[in-house]
Design a protein around this motif. Structure first.
Motif, short mmCIF file in Angstrom:
data_model
loop_
_atom_site.label_atom_id
_atom_site.label_comp_id
_atom_site.label_asym_id
_atom_site.label_seq_id
_atom_site.Cartn_x
_atom_site.Cartn_y
_atom_site.Cartn_z
N ASP A 32 59.75 -28.07 34.48
CA ASP A 32 60.61 -28.79 33.75
C ASP A 32 62.23 -28.86 33.95
O ASP A 32 62.56 -27.94 34.51
CB ASP A 32 60.35 -28.06 32.33
CG ASP A 32 60.64 -28.72 31.13
OD1 ASP A 32 60.41 -30.09 31.10
OD2 ASP A 32 61.11 -28.30 29.98
N GLY A 33 62.93 -29.96 33.38
CA GLY A 33 64.28 -29.85 33.58
C GLY A 33 64.68 -30.92 34.66
O GLY A 33 63.73 -32.08 34.64
N PRO A 34 65.46 -30.77 35.43
CA PRO A 34 66.22 -31.84 36.33
C PRO A 34 65.15 -32.58 37.30
O PRO A 34 65.29 -33.66 37.42
CB PRO A 34 67.36 -31.38 37.01
CG PRO A 34 67.97 -30.04 36.16
CD PRO A 34 66.46 -29.70 35.32
N GLU A 35 64.17 -31.61 37.86
CA GLU A 35 63.36 -31.93 38.90
C GLU A 35 62.35 -33.14 38.26
O GLU A 35 62.08 -34.15 38.67
CB GLU A 35 62.34 -30.85 39.29
CG GLU A 35 63.00 -30.11 40.14
CD GLU A 35 63.64 -28.94 39.70
OE1 GLU A 35 63.89 -28.75 38.75
OE2 GLU A 35 63.65 -27.66 40.63
N TYR A 37 62.70 -34.79 35.36
CA TYR A 37 63.59 -35.67 34.44
C TYR A 37 63.84 -37.02 35.62
O TYR A 37 63.59 -38.02 35.71
CB TYR A 37 64.72 -35.43 34.07
CG TYR A 37 65.61 -36.41 33.28
CD1 TYR A 37 65.22 -36.75 32.11
CD2 TYR A 37 66.43 -37.14 33.98
CE1 TYR A 37 65.93 -37.84 31.35
CE2 TYR A 37 67.15 -38.10 33.48
CZ TYR A 37 66.98 -38.44 32.20
OH TYR A 37 67.87 -39.46 31.50
N ASP A 38 64.51 -36.47 36.88
CA ASP A 38 64.89 -37.10 37.99
C ASP A 38 63.73 -37.86 38.52
O ASP A 38 63.56 -38.95 39.06
CB ASP A 38 65.69 -36.33 39.02
CG ASP A 38 66.97 -35.87 38.35
OD1 ASP A 38 67.33 -36.45 37.46
OD2 ASP A 38 67.54 -35.09 39.19
N SER A 39 62.33 -37.18 38.79
CA SER A 39 61.39 -37.65 39.56
C SER A 39 60.72 -38.76 38.50
O SER A 39 60.39 -40.02 39.43
CB SER A 39 60.15 -36.50 39.69
OG SER A 39 60.79 -35.66 40.40
N VAL A 40 60.61 -38.70 37.54
CA VAL A 40 59.99 -39.72 36.37
C VAL A 40 61.04 -40.88 36.26
O VAL A 40 60.75 -42.07 36.40
CB VAL A 40 59.88 -38.84 35.07
CG1 VAL A 40 59.09 -40.30 34.15
CG2 VAL A 40 58.50 -38.07 35.14
N ALA A 41 62.30 -40.56 36.34
CA ALA A 41 63.37 -41.79 36.26
C ALA A 41 63.29 -42.30 37.62
O ALA A 41 63.19 -43.61 37.27
CB ALA A 41 64.61 -40.87 36.20
N LYS A 244 51.14 -37.82 43.31
CA LYS A 244 52.50 -37.06 43.11
C LYS A 244 53.43 -36.76 44.11
O LYS A 244 53.30 -36.51 45.34
CB LYS A 244 52.45 -35.66 42.48
CG LYS A 244 53.45 -34.53 42.27
CD LYS A 244 53.63 -33.57 43.31
CE LYS A 244 54.94 -32.84 43.25
NZ LYS A 244 55.24 -32.33 44.61
N THR A 245 55.06 -37.11 43.93
CA THR A 245 55.89 -36.83 44.86
C THR A 245 57.05 -36.51 44.35
O THR A 245 57.46 -37.36 43.05
CB THR A 245 55.96 -37.71 46.12
OG1 THR A 245 57.09 -37.28 46.98
CG2 THR A 245 56.31 -39.27 45.68
N THR A 246 58.11 -35.45 44.47
CA THR A 246 59.41 -35.66 43.97
C THR A 246 60.46 -36.40 45.01
O THR A 246 61.68 -36.10 44.63
CB THR A 246 59.97 -34.16 43.79
OG1 THR A 246 59.77 -33.37 44.79
CG2 THR A 246 59.02 -33.54 42.74
#
Ligand code: NAP
Length: 277
Positions: A32-35, A37-41, A244-246
């Motif tokens: 949860d948090g930036p990881e 948020y940024d991946s979904v964005a 899934k990938t970040t």
């Protein structure tokens, strides 16, 4: 307007008429948090319109915020989440759903799944009664419009049979572990007969396919990566992949799967043993 690959814009239609984008973006194991948020964005910016999360992933709040901040109309994004596997009681299911909707803060959920037929700490436990009790809550949520479609995950044929026998709404989807060499033919055939869309989770075997030499050789032949070959294979089977990938470049790569695998090569892939076994 940017143009996106067909794999991102094409849709399946669930048995209730609800449309679902053919590739979903998986978020398991993204903190949860930036990881998250940024991946979904990044996924939304790359054209994904389907995000898969779960209360058990602990990242619904960041998924919801990324969806809200994207500026993309809510009705153009399909969001799936899941009731934790250990919840097999109607009141607890209602409470968990309330928490999920608060955390996501996205209005109606597009697809709500029972995460598994048994708690992850007791795989195989007979929870038929609990699943039926929980499913009746899912039917209420569906009837009220709080969710647009309802389904299950990790259900095998006997789990589906006992649920369908005792309840009114046949699940719209079943999310199962599915990848080249691990294709679960019995449950997949049962779902096809009952118009239950099969979603393929871990389509790269959580990374386990990527170093396989046979798959690497076949992917090279198409000028593609093993990830792309694996995702294309799932789509060719009429199933919905949830990679899934970040990694931003991989987010784009995993959606760039508009190519054709030959009939012979599909047969070769069909005959492969589970590379992770
Ligand atoms: N319902 C369930 O019980 C259940 C269970 C498991 C999964 N799921 C869903 O299915 C989704 C996907 O499954 P998964 O998370 O097991 O994994 P997956 O998509 O099969 O594989 C993910 C792994 O592959 C790597 N990867 C992704 N694309 C790549 C590429 N193009 N090149 C090289 N490496 C690549 C990722 O690394 P990086 O991230 O480091 O790039 C990550 O290590 C989950 O996120 C979740 O939404 C559901």
């Amino acid at each position: 307007m940017p143009t996106f690959p067909n794999a991102l814009t094409d849709r399946f239609t669930l048995s209730n008429g609800v449309e679902i984008p053919q590739v979903g973006f998986g978020t398991w194991q993204i903190p949860d948090g930036p990881e998250t948020y940024d991946s979904v964005a990044a996924a939304l910016a790359a054209g994904y319109r389907h995000i898969d999360t779960a209360q058990a992933y602990g990242n619904e709040e960041s998924v919801g915020r990324a969806v809200r901040d994207s500026g993309i109309p809510r009705d153009e994004i399909f969001v799936t989440t899941k009731l934790p596997a250990e919840i097999k009681d109607a009141d607890e299911a209602r409470a968990r759903f309330a928490r999920t909707t608060g955390d996501l803060d996205l209005g109606a959920i597009d697809l709500y799944l029972i995460h598994a037929p048994w708690p992850w700490t007791e795989i195989g436990k007979d929870c038929r009664e609990g699943n039926i009790a929980v499913w009746k809550v899912f039917e209420e949520l569906y009837g009220s419009g709080a969710v647009r479609s309802i389904g299950v995950s990790n259900f095998q044929v006997p789990d589906l049979e006992s649920l369908i026998e005792a309840t009114d709404v046949v699940p719209h989807a079943n999310q199962i572990r599915y990848f080249i060499g691990h294709t679960q033919p019995e449950v997949t055939a049962f779902c096809a007969e009952h118009e239950i869309l099969v979603e393929a989770y871990s389509p790269l075997a959580t990374g386990g396919l990527l170093e396989n030499a046979e798959l690497q050789a076949l992917a090279r032949k198409y000028g593609r990566s093993v990830a792309q070959l694996s995702i294309r294979y799932v789509l060719d089977k009429g199933l919905l992949p949830l990679p899934k990938t970040t990694t931003p470049s991989r987010i784009v790569e995993n959606a760039d799967v508009d190519f054709e695998i030959s009939v012979d090569d599909i047969a070769t892939l069909d005959a492969m043993d589970d590379p992770t076994a």
